[in-house]
Design a protein around this motif. Structure first.
Motif, mmCIF file in Angstrom:
data_model
loop_
_atom_site.group_PDB
_atom_site.id
_atom_site.type_symbol
_atom_site.label_atom_id
_atom_site.label_comp_id
_atom_site.label_asym_id
_atom_site.label_seq_id
_atom_site.Cartn_x
_atom_site.Cartn_y
_atom_site.Cartn_z
ATOM 1 N N LEU A 130 37.817 33.317 49.488
ATOM 2 C CA LEU A 130 37.637 32.308 50.546
ATOM 3 C C LEU A 130 38.434 32.665 51.795
ATOM 4 O O LEU A 130 37.979 32.440 52.921
ATOM 5 C CB LEU A 130 38.035 30.930 50.032
ATOM 6 C CG LEU A 130 37.092 30.321 48.990
ATOM 7 C CD1 LEU A 130 37.674 29.034 48.424
ATOM 8 C CD2 LEU A 130 35.717 30.078 49.594
ATOM 9 N N GLU A 131 39.619 33.231 51.612
ATOM 10 C CA GLU A 131 40.422 33.668 52.750
ATOM 11 C C GLU A 131 39.715 34.791 53.502
ATOM 12 O O GLU A 131 39.697 34.815 54.732
ATOM 13 C CB GLU A 131 41.787 34.134 52.255
ATOM 14 C CG GLU A 131 42.799 34.357 53.334
ATOM 15 C CD GLU A 131 43.247 33.079 54.020
ATOM 16 O OE1 GLU A 131 43.608 33.161 55.215
ATOM 17 O OE2 GLU A 131 43.223 32.008 53.391
ATOM 18 N N ALA A 132 39.114 35.713 52.771
ATOM 19 C CA ALA A 132 38.368 36.806 53.415
ATOM 20 C C ALA A 132 37.190 36.248 54.208
ATOM 21 O O ALA A 132 36.926 36.696 55.329
ATOM 22 C CB ALA A 132 37.886 37.803 52.366
ATOM 23 N N GLN A 186 40.656 44.940 56.787
ATOM 24 C CA GLN A 186 41.409 43.859 56.153
ATOM 25 C C GLN A 186 40.482 42.989 55.295
ATOM 26 O O GLN A 186 40.851 42.590 54.190
ATOM 27 C CB GLN A 186 42.089 43.006 57.214
ATOM 28 C CG GLN A 186 42.998 41.941 56.635
ATOM 29 C CD GLN A 186 43.745 41.172 57.714
ATOM 30 O OE1 GLN A 186 43.532 41.391 58.915
ATOM 31 N NE2 GLN A 186 44.603 40.283 57.299
ATOM 32 N N ILE A 187 39.294 42.724 55.783
ATOM 33 C CA ILE A 187 38.316 41.934 55.030
ATOM 34 C C ILE A 187 37.930 42.672 53.755
ATOM 35 O O ILE A 187 37.892 42.081 52.670
ATOM 36 C CB ILE A 187 37.066 41.644 55.892
ATOM 37 C CG1 ILE A 187 37.453 40.910 57.175
ATOM 38 C CG2 ILE A 187 36.039 40.857 55.096
ATOM 39 C CD1 ILE A 187 38.161 39.604 56.988
ATOM 40 N N LEU A 202 40.733 42.437 51.268
ATOM 41 C CA LEU A 202 40.805 41.128 50.621
ATOM 42 C C LEU A 202 39.712 40.977 49.563
ATOM 43 O O LEU A 202 39.972 40.459 48.472
ATOM 44 C CB LEU A 202 40.698 40.011 51.662
ATOM 45 C CG LEU A 202 41.942 39.796 52.519
ATOM 46 C CD1 LEU A 202 41.639 38.835 53.671
ATOM 47 C CD2 LEU A 202 43.089 39.276 51.680
ATOM 48 N N ALA A 210 36.963 33.298 55.514
ATOM 49 C CA ALA A 210 37.468 32.551 56.672
ATOM 50 C C ALA A 210 37.915 33.478 57.797
ATOM 51 O O ALA A 210 37.847 33.113 58.974
ATOM 52 C CB ALA A 210 38.628 31.661 56.236
ATOM 53 N N LEU A 211 38.374 34.669 57.453
ATOM 54 C CA LEU A 211 38.879 35.605 58.459
ATOM 55 C C LEU A 211 37.831 36.587 58.960
ATOM 56 O O LEU A 211 38.157 37.466 59.766
ATOM 57 C CB LEU A 211 40.064 36.391 57.874
ATOM 58 C CG LEU A 211 41.324 35.592 57.571
ATOM 59 C CD1 LEU A 211 42.339 36.470 56.869
ATOM 60 C CD2 LEU A 211 41.905 35.004 58.844
ATOM 61 N N SER A 224 40.220 40.467 45.606
ATOM 62 C CA SER A 224 39.535 39.381 44.905
ATOM 63 C C SER A 224 38.803 39.898 43.669
ATOM 64 O O SER A 224 38.857 39.287 42.597
ATOM 65 C CB SER A 224 38.553 38.694 45.858
ATOM 66 O OG SER A 224 37.829 37.692 45.188
ATOM 67 N N TRP A 274 40.601 32.109 45.767
ATOM 68 C CA TRP A 274 41.369 31.865 46.983
ATOM 69 C C TRP A 274 41.296 33.065 47.929
ATOM 70 O O TRP A 274 41.073 32.914 49.140
ATOM 71 C CB TRP A 274 42.812 31.557 46.626
ATOM 72 C CG TRP A 274 43.689 31.164 47.787
ATOM 73 C CD1 TRP A 274 43.305 30.879 49.068
ATOM 74 C CD2 TRP A 274 45.100 31.028 47.767
ATOM 75 N NE1 TRP A 274 44.396 30.570 49.828
ATOM 76 C CE2 TRP A 274 45.510 30.648 49.055
ATOM 77 C CE3 TRP A 274 46.060 31.190 46.779
ATOM 78 C CZ2 TRP A 274 46.838 30.432 49.382
ATOM 79 C CZ3 TRP A 274 47.385 30.957 47.114
ATOM 80 C CH2 TRP A 274 47.768 30.584 48.395
ATOM 81 N N ILE A 275 41.461 34.259 47.407
ATOM 82 C CA ILE A 275 41.437 35.459 48.243
ATOM 83 C C ILE A 275 40.037 35.670 48.825
ATOM 84 O O ILE A 275 39.891 36.048 49.992
ATOM 85 C CB ILE A 275 41.910 36.687 47.450
ATOM 86 C CG1 ILE A 275 43.389 36.537 47.090
ATOM 87 C CG2 ILE A 275 41.690 37.966 48.231
ATOM 88 C CD1 ILE A 275 43.900 37.572 46.119
#
Length: 72
Positions: free
Chosen positions: A27-29, A40-41, A44, A31-32, A48, A24-25
């Motif tokens: 995929l969030e990275a 921040q990337i 993340l 996406a952002l 992960s 999840w983390i």
């Protein structure tokens, strides 16, 4: 290299949670990537990787034990 001890239900649940959060983390990275700052990337992706290592904690412990036996 697996240990003979069986894992409890709680240990199995926490392992699945670690792997799920890692995915999840990550995929969030992904996406952002185009909207968030690079630090921040990287943070993340670092989180992960830490969750992935948490999910592999029993494998890592078995490998460390095997290395200790080999070099003793």
């Amino acid at each position: 290299m697996s240990s003979k001890r069986t894992r409890s239900m709680g240990e199995m649940i926490s392992t699945v949670c670690f792997f799920g959060m890692s995915a999840w983390i990550a995929l969030e990275a992904l996406a952002l990537m185009s909207v968030a700052p690079k630090w921040q990337i990287y943070g993340l992706f670092g989180a992960s990787i830490m969750c992935l290592l948490g999910g592999l904690r029993f494998v890592i412990a078995d490998m460390a034990t095997a290395l200790q036996r080999r070099f003793k």
